[in-house]
Motif scaffolding. Structure first.
Motif, PDB file in Angstrom:
ATOM      1  N   PHE A  98      80.824 -64.470 -68.889  1.00 52.03           N
ATOM      2  CA  PHE A  98      80.778 -63.574 -67.729  1.00 52.03           C
ATOM      3  C   PHE A  98      82.147 -62.949 -67.492  1.00 52.03           C
ATOM      4  N   LEU A  99      82.129 -61.641 -67.181  1.00 50.20           N
ATOM      5  CA  LEU A  99      83.346 -60.903 -66.840  1.00 50.20           C
ATOM      6  C   LEU A  99      83.099 -60.162 -65.533  1.00 50.20           C
ATOM      7  N   GLU A 105      79.360 -55.783 -58.117  1.00 45.20           N
ATOM      8  CA  GLU A 105      78.769 -57.048 -58.539  1.00 45.20           C
ATOM      9  C   GLU A 105      77.487 -56.831 -59.328  1.00 45.20           C
ATOM     10  N   LYS A 106      77.044 -55.584 -59.411  1.00 46.38           N
ATOM     11  CA  LYS A 106      75.898 -55.284 -60.265  1.00 46.38           C
ATOM     12  C   LYS A 106      76.254 -55.608 -61.716  1.00 46.38           C
ATOM     13  N   LEU A 107      75.237 -55.918 -62.514  1.00 46.51           N
ATOM     14  CA  LEU A 107      75.475 -56.477 -63.839  1.00 46.51           C
ATOM     15  C   LEU A 107      74.979 -55.581 -64.966  1.00 46.51           C
ATOM     16  N   LYS A 151      83.902 -51.469 -64.515  1.00 52.65           N
ATOM     17  CA  LYS A 151      83.645 -51.364 -63.079  1.00 52.65           C
ATOM     18  C   LYS A 151      82.541 -52.315 -62.652  1.00 52.65           C
ATOM     19  N   HIS A 152      81.492 -52.418 -63.485  1.00 54.13           N
ATOM     20  CA  HIS A 152      80.432 -53.380 -63.212  1.00 54.13           C
ATOM     21  C   HIS A 152      80.774 -54.725 -63.844  1.00 54.13           C
ATOM     22  N   SER A 153      80.248 -55.786 -63.261  1.00 53.43           N
ATOM     23  CA  SER A 153      80.339 -57.072 -63.918  1.00 53.43           C
ATOM     24  C   SER A 153      79.525 -57.024 -65.216  1.00 53.43           C
ATOM     25  N   MET A 154      79.954 -57.804 -66.193  1.00 54.97           N
ATOM     26  CA  MET A 154      79.270 -57.829 -67.487  1.00 54.97           C
ATOM     27  C   MET A 154      78.983 -59.266 -67.899  1.00 54.97           C
TER      28      MET A 154
END
Length: 304
Positions: A98-99, A105-107, A151-154
């Motif tokens: 997880f990054l 916080e959208k993935l 910009k989004h979590s990955m």
């Protein structure tokens, strides 16, 4: 001349800024696919010694980047029964890193399956293209985005047991560590290291057409040639909508893009080896995918 220079400057500044394939760690990418498809790993059949070694290698690569996970030791264990032979497989494993994003916080879930057919008698099905190529690409992209924070979590996922009916993807979706509504995009890579026509497909825009113009503006000036399709209902085996792990996200209404090549002569054969991948095509493809994900990361944030 002054006006021309000003125009060119404005044009350049308004164009998407793409990473070149050189910004992907190509040496590490090729090293990863070579090891994952090596004789030592014997085709990475779930629960085999080769599969356990692949797990350890993937985890070490994720840990070296300082990535975290919602699962202990980056590992999501699951059990399943193989429909073909009725055998119960206990403690198959997805490796999940997880990054956190810088603005949302959208993935975006980026994934590939690391399993293959394994050993059958004296024969080894090495699975270089299917799918050491996608797995090594997940590792390369995790390194790239660790150094270029999105910009989004990955979430970066190496899935187990795809060849036995997308079992790893089913387990991931059934035991997802966040509400599924947080996932705005699924990227799946399955067979991306070779194509004699220098073509890679981005499948899924039939179902999620809003993604197509975003991807087109990246792919128009880059190699390899990116094509759309293999996602039209009613076209039988030509429809890849349910052909790989992305299908489990699609069933939950989550937009996906599936990157892959059309089947080649070595598909599911012992000749799917590292020696038969096309390194220039492969490294260019991973660079292109990195660019596409970068632009999607930016554009999808603006639409929220």
């Amino acid at each position: 001349m002054k006006y021309l220079l000003n125009f060119l400057l404005l044009f350049f500044l308004s164009c998407p800024q793409f990473t070149s394939a050189q910004n992907i760690n190509n040496e590490q990418l090729l090293q990863d696919i070579k090891y994952l498809s090596s004789e030592e790993l014997e085709g990475r059949k779930p629960l085999s010694d080769g599969s356990l070694q692949a797990r350890a290698y993937i985890k070490e690569r994720f840990y070296s980047l300082g990535l975290t996970s919602q699962y202990p030791d980056l590992t999501q264990y699951f059990d399943f029964r193989n429909r073909r032979d009725g055998k119960l497989y206990e403690k198959a494993a997805n490796i999940v890193a997880f990054l956190p994003g810088s603005e949302s916080e959208k993935l975006i879930v980026i994934m590939a399956h690391y399993d293959h057919l394994g050993r059958k008698g004296d024969e080894i099905f090495y699975g270089a293209d299917d799918n050491a190529s996608g797995t090594a690409a997940v590792l390369a992209l995790s390194e790239y985005f660790s150094n270029n924070r999105p910009k989004h979590s990955m979430m970066f996922v190496a899935l187990d047991a795809e060849e036995m009916g997308h079992q790893g993807a089913k387990a991931l979706v059934d035991d997802f560590p966040f509400p599924l509504e947080q996932v705005i995009l699924n990227i799946n890579m399955d067979m991306i290291s070779r194509n004699d026509d220098n073509e890679i497909y981005a499948s899924g825009t039939y179902h999620y057409p809003f993604l197509k113009p975003i991807i087109e503006k990246v792919a128009i000036s880059q190699q390899p040639k990116l094509l759309f399709g293999h996602d039209v209902p009613g076209t039988g085996r030509d429809d890849w909508t349910n052909a790989s792990d992305h299908s489990q996200f699609h069933k939950n209404g989550i937009p996906f893009i599936y990157f892959g090549v059309e089947d080649h002569k070595d598909y599911h054969k012992t000749t799917d080896t590292f020696e038969n991948i096309q390194p220039d095509f492969y490294t260019s493809t991973v660079g292109l995918i990195a660019n596409i994900i970068t632009v999607l990361d930016n554009d999808l944030l603006e639409e929220q």
